[in-house]
Scaffold this active site. Structure first.
Site, mmCIF file in Angstrom:
data_model
loop_
_atom_site.group_PDB
_atom_site.id
_atom_site.type_symbol
_atom_site.label_atom_id
_atom_site.label_comp_id
_atom_site.label_asym_id
_atom_site.label_seq_id
_atom_site.Cartn_x
_atom_site.Cartn_y
_atom_site.Cartn_z
ATOM 1 N N ASP A 13 -32.343 -11.084 -32.674
ATOM 2 C CA ASP A 13 -31.841 -10.447 -31.459
ATOM 3 C C ASP A 13 -32.648 -11.034 -30.311
ATOM 4 O OD1 ASP A 13 -31.347 -8.754 -29.279
ATOM 5 O OD2 ASP A 13 -30.794 -7.109 -30.618
ATOM 6 N N TYR A 34 -19.811 -17.088 -11.262
ATOM 7 C CA TYR A 34 -20.152 -15.891 -10.471
ATOM 8 C C TYR A 34 -21.664 -15.643 -10.437
ATOM 9 C CZ TYR A 34 -19.558 -13.168 -14.920
ATOM 10 O OH TYR A 34 -19.632 -12.671 -16.202
ATOM 11 N N ARG A 78 -12.999 -9.194 -24.954
ATOM 12 C CA ARG A 78 -13.764 -8.172 -24.237
ATOM 13 C C ARG A 78 -13.368 -8.093 -22.768
ATOM 14 N NH1 ARG A 78 -17.400 -9.861 -27.806
ATOM 15 N NH2 ARG A 78 -18.280 -8.209 -29.087
ATOM 16 N N LYS A 129 -26.816 -13.479 -14.924
ATOM 17 C CA LYS A 129 -26.550 -14.922 -14.887
ATOM 18 C C LYS A 129 -27.194 -15.544 -13.645
ATOM 19 C CE LYS A 129 -23.717 -15.619 -18.517
ATOM 20 N NZ LYS A 129 -24.064 -16.484 -19.652
HETATM 21 C C1 HXC Z 1 -18.802 0.285 -20.772
HETATM 22 C C2 HXC Z 1 -20.084 -0.072 -22.666
HETATM 23 C C3 HXC Z 1 -19.081 -0.923 -23.195
HETATM 24 C C4 HXC Z 1 -17.887 -1.122 -22.413
HETATM 25 C C5 HXC Z 1 -20.704 -0.807 -24.620
HETATM 26 N N1 HXC Z 1 -21.061 -0.045 -23.574
HETATM 27 N N2 HXC Z 1 -19.492 -1.366 -24.407
HETATM 28 N N3 HXC Z 1 -19.955 0.520 -21.474
HETATM 29 N N4 HXC Z 1 -17.808 -0.502 -21.213
HETATM 30 N N5 HXC Z 1 -16.884 -1.898 -22.848
HETATM 31 C C6 HXC Z 1 -22.285 0.739 -23.450
HETATM 32 C C7 HXC Z 1 -22.451 1.704 -24.604
HETATM 33 O O1 HXC Z 1 -21.724 2.901 -24.389
HETATM 34 C C8 HXC Z 1 -23.969 1.948 -24.582
HETATM 35 O O2 HXC Z 1 -24.361 2.804 -23.535
HETATM 36 C C9 HXC Z 1 -24.512 0.574 -24.187
HETATM 37 O O3 HXC Z 1 -23.436 -0.125 -23.526
HETATM 38 C C10 HXC Z 1 -24.964 -0.239 -25.392
HETATM 39 O O4 HXC Z 1 -23.857 -0.332 -26.287
HETATM 40 P P1 HXC Z 1 -24.022 -0.838 -27.778
HETATM 41 O O5 HXC Z 1 -22.672 -0.929 -28.377
HETATM 42 O O6 HXC Z 1 -25.051 -0.029 -28.476
HETATM 43 O O7 HXC Z 1 -24.664 -2.294 -27.529
HETATM 44 P P2 HXC Z 1 -24.891 -3.484 -28.536
HETATM 45 O O8 HXC Z 1 -24.576 -3.068 -29.952
HETATM 46 O O9 HXC Z 1 -26.218 -4.076 -28.257
HETATM 47 O O10 HXC Z 1 -23.706 -4.520 -28.167
HETATM 48 C C11 HXC Z 1 -23.754 -5.273 -27.014
HETATM 49 C C12 HXC Z 1 -22.405 -5.396 -26.288
HETATM 50 C C13 HXC Z 1 -21.325 -5.953 -27.253
HETATM 51 C C14 HXC Z 1 -22.625 -6.289 -25.085
HETATM 52 C C15 HXC Z 1 -21.994 -4.010 -25.845
HETATM 53 O O11 HXC Z 1 -20.105 -6.070 -26.564
HETATM 54 C C16 HXC Z 1 -21.683 -7.256 -27.835
HETATM 55 O O12 HXC Z 1 -22.336 -7.322 -28.894
HETATM 56 N N6 HXC Z 1 -21.302 -8.394 -27.187
HETATM 57 C C17 HXC Z 1 -21.697 -9.741 -27.627
HETATM 58 C C18 HXC Z 1 -20.646 -10.750 -27.391
HETATM 59 C C19 HXC Z 1 -20.094 -10.777 -25.969
HETATM 60 O O13 HXC Z 1 -20.131 -9.814 -25.243
HETATM 61 N N7 HXC Z 1 -19.514 -11.934 -25.639
HETATM 62 C C20 HXC Z 1 -18.949 -12.123 -24.371
HETATM 63 C C21 HXC Z 1 -19.756 -13.046 -23.581
HETATM 64 S S1 HXC Z 1 -18.617 -13.576 -22.405
HETATM 65 P P3 HXC Z 1 -24.652 4.401 -23.806
HETATM 66 O O14 HXC Z 1 -25.013 4.932 -22.461
HETATM 67 O O15 HXC Z 1 -23.371 4.956 -24.350
HETATM 68 O O16 HXC Z 1 -25.768 4.436 -24.797
HETATM 69 C C22 HXC Z 1 -19.198 -13.901 -20.942
HETATM 70 C C23 HXC Z 1 -18.156 -14.522 -20.091
HETATM 71 C C24 HXC Z 1 -18.520 -14.698 -18.689
HETATM 72 O O17 HXC Z 1 -20.313 -13.640 -20.621
HETATM 73 C C25 HXC Z 1 -17.519 -15.315 -17.750
HETATM 74 C C26 HXC Z 1 -16.087 -15.444 -18.107
HETATM 75 C C27 HXC Z 1 -15.280 -16.219 -17.107
HETATM 76 P P1 NAP Z 2 -19.079 -15.225 -27.725
HETATM 77 O O1 NAP Z 2 -18.394 -15.991 -28.802
HETATM 78 O O2 NAP Z 2 -18.995 -13.761 -27.729
HETATM 79 O O3 NAP Z 2 -20.602 -15.673 -27.739
HETATM 80 C C1 NAP Z 2 -21.681 -14.839 -27.507
HETATM 81 C C2 NAP Z 2 -22.689 -15.057 -28.606
HETATM 82 O O4 NAP Z 2 -23.907 -14.393 -28.263
HETATM 83 C C3 NAP Z 2 -22.236 -14.512 -29.969
HETATM 84 O O5 NAP Z 2 -22.384 -15.532 -30.931
HETATM 85 C C4 NAP Z 2 -23.189 -13.362 -30.274
HETATM 86 O O6 NAP Z 2 -23.485 -13.312 -31.674
HETATM 87 C C5 NAP Z 2 -24.413 -13.771 -29.441
HETATM 88 N N1 NAP Z 2 -25.214 -12.613 -29.062
HETATM 89 C C6 NAP Z 2 -24.810 -11.516 -28.368
HETATM 90 N N2 NAP Z 2 -25.813 -10.646 -28.246
HETATM 91 C C7 NAP Z 2 -26.883 -11.209 -28.851
HETATM 92 C C8 NAP Z 2 -28.212 -10.774 -29.059
HETATM 93 N N3 NAP Z 2 -28.653 -9.593 -28.609
HETATM 94 N N4 NAP Z 2 -29.062 -11.600 -29.749
HETATM 95 C C9 NAP Z 2 -28.621 -12.789 -30.232
HETATM 96 N N5 NAP Z 2 -27.379 -13.259 -30.054
HETATM 97 C C10 NAP Z 2 -26.513 -12.463 -29.376
HETATM 98 O O7 NAP Z 2 -18.567 -15.704 -26.294
HETATM 99 P P2 NAP Z 2 -18.428 -17.155 -25.620
HETATM 100 O O8 NAP Z 2 -17.242 -17.105 -24.776
HETATM 101 O O9 NAP Z 2 -18.544 -18.225 -26.634
HETATM 102 O O10 NAP Z 2 -19.695 -17.191 -24.660
HETATM 103 C C11 NAP Z 2 -20.731 -18.148 -24.811
HETATM 104 C C12 NAP Z 2 -21.438 -18.354 -23.488
HETATM 105 O O11 NAP Z 2 -20.546 -18.908 -22.537
HETATM 106 C C13 NAP Z 2 -21.986 -17.080 -22.851
HETATM 107 O O12 NAP Z 2 -23.222 -17.362 -22.235
HETATM 108 C C14 NAP Z 2 -20.960 -16.756 -21.811
HETATM 109 O O13 NAP Z 2 -21.472 -15.985 -20.757
HETATM 110 C C15 NAP Z 2 -20.591 -18.145 -21.349
HETATM 111 N N6 NAP Z 2 -19.309 -18.253 -20.649
HETATM 112 C C16 NAP Z 2 -18.143 -18.143 -21.337
HETATM 113 C C17 NAP Z 2 -16.958 -18.307 -20.655
HETATM 114 C C18 NAP Z 2 -15.638 -18.261 -21.370
HETATM 115 O O14 NAP Z 2 -14.606 -18.340 -20.728
HETATM 116 N N7 NAP Z 2 -15.611 -18.152 -22.679
HETATM 117 C C19 NAP Z 2 -16.965 -18.550 -19.283
HETATM 118 C C20 NAP Z 2 -18.175 -18.638 -18.615
HETATM 119 C C21 NAP Z 2 -19.350 -18.500 -19.315
HETATM 120 P P3 NAP Z 2 -23.879 -11.960 -32.464
HETATM 121 O O15 NAP Z 2 -22.867 -10.939 -32.108
HETATM 122 O O16 NAP Z 2 -23.887 -12.405 -33.905
HETATM 123 O O17 NAP Z 2 -25.264 -11.609 -32.017
#
Ligand code: HXC
Ligand code: NAP
Length: 308
Positions: free
Chosen positions: A73, A155, A207, A170
């Site tokens: 993590d 952004y 998401r 970011k």
């Molecule tokens: C509001 C939310 C939420 C949601 C979780 N929370 N999801 N709040 N809307 N959709 C809240 C929960 O209620 C909790 O608060 C707190 O956040 C922590 O939630 P957990 O589920 O315990 O967190 P965790 O298990 O650590 O999971 C992290 C996560 C999850 C971020 C919530 O989505 C995840 O694992 N994501 C990893 C992959 C990811 O997100 N990839 C996308 C990257 S894309 P409370 O108060 O209830 O305790 C990206 C693109 C950028 O960055 C640009 C695109 C153009």
């Molecule tokens: P993604 O597949 O959801 O990738 C996110 C990765 O981060 C997952 O492999 C996840 O794996 C890992 N991760 C999340 N929380 C973590 C934690 N606490 N510790 C370790 N690993 C963790 O999404 P993606 O689209 O490929 O995104 C990759 C990168 O590109 C991100 O930085 C995102 O902001 C950036 N980005 C994406 C887009 C797009 O259009 N896709 C645009 C701009 C920027 P686990 O769940 O196994 O931990």
């Protein structure tokens, strides 16, 4: 030749050890996969070991090069240190760190709990500085050159509503990129960033555009080139930046978004919606001697087509 093909010559990354955070899925997987194809020793890390192992198998089967998985993590400094020490045990040293792991979701900011805000900032900003600090200390202590590549978003500098924790985090990562590019250059450590526009991945898109939103809000329409990104073109850019071909690039953020963020920024870019007939009518109105009737006809035809 096309943007969907690999760009660098074979073995461009041979002998380099590269850590990719979030390397089991999405863009991290695509970039890591291409690094491996180019001969790198790959270390992929994220929380889910099963996902990492599946990805590692897939990558090695294609490239023939080793991929090592470590569950971690990124929010936990001790776990981050363990990834680095395992990478060194396995491959001797680390040459490149790719900070790619992220967490994100869409929400009106006032609906977020403070824990939700923390969660995204901790994964993105704390996770990136944890890895950067641990890796930087190691490189400096061992008098070894290093290369850091951070994945941000556009952004990071424009800001964006509805993803405010991610925007804050970011932009912090971007500030770190530029700051360390100067401070650590004396140790031979480079630091750069890539800001991708929309690239389809399960993690981000499900998401950020859940359910029906994906149909109603097509990201390609916001891009002047009218398409989303292909993973290989991002992998090409990343491979170049982690290779020695880019040795003089330091402190840069390279945007790869088909012009998307500038489309939103330019004052008059919205005029793209104006149909040809309306431009013709305006031109006729400006010039002397044109037919008033034709001008009016073009004007009404254009107005009917106008979408704004
Ligand atoms: C509001 C939310 C939420 C949601 C979780 N929370 N999801 N709040 N809307 N959709 C809240 C929960 O209620 C909790 O608060 C707190 O956040 C922590 O939630 P957990 O589920 O315990 O967190 P965790 O298990 O650590 O999971 C992290 C996560 C999850 C971020 C919530 O989505 C995840 O694992 N994501 C990893 C992959 C990811 O997100 N990839 C996308 C990257 S894309 P409370 O108060 O209830 O305790 C990206 C693109 C950028 O960055 C640009 C695109 C153009
Ligand atoms: P993604 O597949 O959801 O990738 C996110 C990765 O981060 C997952 O492999 C996840 O794996 C890992 N991760 C999340 N929380 C973590 C934690 N606490 N510790 C370790 N690993 C963790 O999404 P993606 O689209 O490929 O995104 C990759 C990168 O590109 C991100 O930085 C995102 O902001 C950036 N980005 C994406 C887009 C797009 O259009 N896709 C645009 C701009 C920027 P686990 O769940 O196994 O931990």
């Amino acid at each position: 030749m096309s943007h969907t093909q690999g760009m660098l010559s074979p073995e461009s990354l041979k002998g380099k050890t590269i850590i990719v955070t979030g390397g089991g899925t999405g863009l991290g997987k695509s970039m890591g996969s291409y690094f491996s194809e180019l001969g790198a020793n790959l270390v992929i890390t994220s929380r889910k070991m099963e996902v990492l192992e599946e990805t590692a198998k897939e990558i090695t089967a294609k490239s023939g090069y080793p991929v090592h998985c470590v569950a971690c993590d990124v929010r936990e400094y001790e776990q981050v240190e363990r990834v680095i020490s395992e990478a060194k045990e396995k491959f001797g040293s680390v040459d490149v760190l790719l900070n790619n792991a992220a967490g994100n979701f869409i929400s009106p900011t006032e609906r977020l709990s403070h824990r939700a805000f923390d969660t995204v900032v901790d994964i993105v900003l704390r996770g990136s500085y944890n890895f950067t600090l641990a890796m930087g200390k190691d490189w400096i202590e061992n008098k070894q050159k290093g290369n850091i590549l951070n994945i941000v978003t556009t952004y990071a500098w424009t800001g964006s509503g509805y993803v405010v924790p991610s925007a804050c985090a970011k932009s912090g990562v971007l500030a770190m990129t530029r700051s360390l590019a100067v401070e650590w250059a004396k140790y031979g450590i480079r630091s750069n960033a890539i800001a991708p526009g929309p690239f389809p991945t399960e993690g981000a898109w499900d998401r950020l555009l859940p359910g029906n939103l994906k149909k109603k809000y097509d990201p390609a329409t916001k891009v002047p080139l009218k398409r989303v990104g292909d993973h290989q073109e991002l992998a090409n850019l990343a491979a170049y930046l982690v290779s020695d071909y880019s040795a003089y690039i330091n402190g840069e953020v390279i945007t790869i978004d088909g012009g998307e963020w500038l489309m939103g920024a330019g004052e008059f870019n919205g005029l793209e919606a104006i149909p040809e007939e309306l431009w013709d009518a305006m031109e006729m109105g400006r010039k002397k001697g044109g037919s008033k009737l034709k001008m009016m006809w073009l004007y009404f035809k254009g107005m009917r087509k106008l979408k704004i």
